[in-house]
Design an enzyme around this catalytic site. Structure first.
Site, PDB file in Angstrom:
ATOM      1  N   ILE A 227     -29.219 119.365 128.036  1.00  0.00           N
ATOM      2  CA  ILE A 227     -29.742 119.086 126.696  1.00  0.00           C
ATOM      3  C   ILE A 227     -30.093 117.620 126.533  1.00  0.00           C
ATOM      4  CG2 ILE A 227     -29.021 118.892 124.277  1.00  0.00           C
ATOM      5  CD1 ILE A 227     -27.875 121.670 124.465  1.00  0.00           C
ATOM      6  N   GLU A 228     -29.256 116.750 127.073  1.00  0.00           N
ATOM      7  CA  GLU A 228     -29.486 115.322 126.871  1.00  0.00           C
ATOM      8  C   GLU A 228     -30.709 114.799 127.622  1.00  0.00           C
ATOM      9  OE1 GLU A 228     -28.148 113.342 124.815  1.00  0.00           O
ATOM     10  OE2 GLU A 228     -26.457 114.537 124.104  1.00  0.00           O
ATOM     11  N   THR A 229     -30.876 115.195 128.889  1.00  0.00           N
ATOM     12  CA  THR A 229     -31.936 114.576 129.696  1.00  0.00           C
ATOM     13  C   THR A 229     -32.668 115.548 130.610  1.00  0.00           C
ATOM     14  OG1 THR A 229     -30.406 114.009 131.492  1.00  0.00           O
ATOM     15  CG2 THR A 229     -30.708 112.371 129.738  1.00  0.00           C
TER      16      THR A 229
END
Length: 332
Positions: free
Chosen positions: A111-113
């Site tokens: 989700i983050e990167t």
């Protein structure tokens, strides 16, 4: 004169917009940063209007039925499975060391990167300068992170102006803010440095450590679908991520779960907006832990559901070795 005035305005929006000496001195004292280092950092930083525009339009302002499709997607599930397979040994080590499921670690990085492929294009220095000194709504938080960035760069021997990250100043595969990088990043492969930008081992270990330090409970549920019946839902919904209810309170109001916890279990009732109305969930302690990474309940639910989808996909793959029985990341 008009041209000169316009040039001066443009300069003030891009570089050297002043921070009061008193503010910097107070920040230096609070965060134990040399004042000269803060002064040097602000002199190098630029005010970015793009950052202010972006933070005014957060994804978490979307309703759940529009937020979820941004993150729980076939592509992110497929690539999460590939990331897990590629780093299976490291993820097993992280589970054993920190008692945090591999599926959750993978989902966070996904989700983050997007598994390290999209770590941000913004100058971290400029982002934190802009938000710390020119965004009154959360200036205290971001000013602290600006000071922490100065300390982090000194410790890691990084040039301040070279770091790239999110518009909010988060960095690396797991998108750690500077204070989190300083306190939770680990050298998981023992090569003598903590590198969350290019080293998947350190990124995996650091995300696991973050969750362990925030008291993840192995084997406990994250969130459960709720049947509300005639319960007075509006009086049971609370603001903020904190848990101020116990299960017995929700049960007495008529909320039902397939597997009710003990009466004194801390819980939180969630209402997530679907296109045809809200759906209700009862969050448990591990859901709260995910919100320590990002305060939004939408974010926490997306992490949970992506982790479950990746875990289901991984369970269908042939296993080359048998993990320790008590460390199998079963459905949480």
């Amino acid at each position: 004169m008009k041209i000169c005035w316009l040039a001066l305005c443009l300069f003030s929006l891009t570089a050297g917009a002043s921070v009061s000496p008193e503010r910097l001195a107070e920040l230096a004292s609070q965060q134990q940063v040399p004042l000269a280092a803060l002064q040097d950092a602000t002199a190098k930083a630029q005010l970015r209007q793009e950052i202010l525009d972006t933070i005014a339009r957060p994804w978490e302002a979307k309703p759940w039925h529009r937020y979820r499709p941004l993150f729980v997607t076939p592509e992110r599930i497929r690539d999460g499975l590939a990331f897990w397979q590629r780093h299976a040994a490291l993820l097993t080590q992280a589970e054993q060391a920190y008692r945090v499921p591999a599926s959750v670690i993978v989902a966070i990085i996904g989700i983050e990167t997007f598994y390290g492929r999209q770590m941000g294009r913004h100058s971290v220095l400029d982002s934190l300068y802009t938000l710390g000194f020119h965004y009154p709504e959360r200036s205290d938080f971001f000013a602290k992170e600006f000071a922490q960035l100065v300390l982090l760069a000194r410790e890691e021997k990084w040039p301040l102006t070279s770091l790239k990250g999110s518009y909010a100043g988060a960095m690396g595969m797991g998108q750690f803010m500077p204070s989190s990088y300083r306190h939770y990043a680990v050298d998981f492969d023992g090569d003598g440095k903590r590198d969350l930008f290019a080293n998947p081992a350190d990124a995996i270990g650091s995300v696991a450590n973050y969750f362990a330090e925030h008291k993840w409970r192995w084997g406990e549920p994250v969130v459960e679908p709720a049947l509300i019946g005639l319960a007075p839902v509006s009086t049971l919904l609370t603001l903020g991520p904190e848990f101020s209810q116990q299960w017995q309170e929700l049960a007495a109001a008529g909320i039902e779960l397939a597997a009710p916890p003990a009466p004194d279990t801390p819980v939180k009732l969630l209402a997530l907006e679907q296109a045809d109305g809200p759906e209700y969930w009862v969050a448990r302690h591990n859901f709260y832990v995910i919100t320590r990474y990002n305060r939004s309940p939408l974010y926490a639910m997306a992490v949970h559901q992506l982790s479950q989808a990746i875990q289901d996909a991984y369970a269908l793959q042939p296993q080359t070795s048998s993990p320790q029985p008590d460390l199998v990341a079963g459905r949480l």
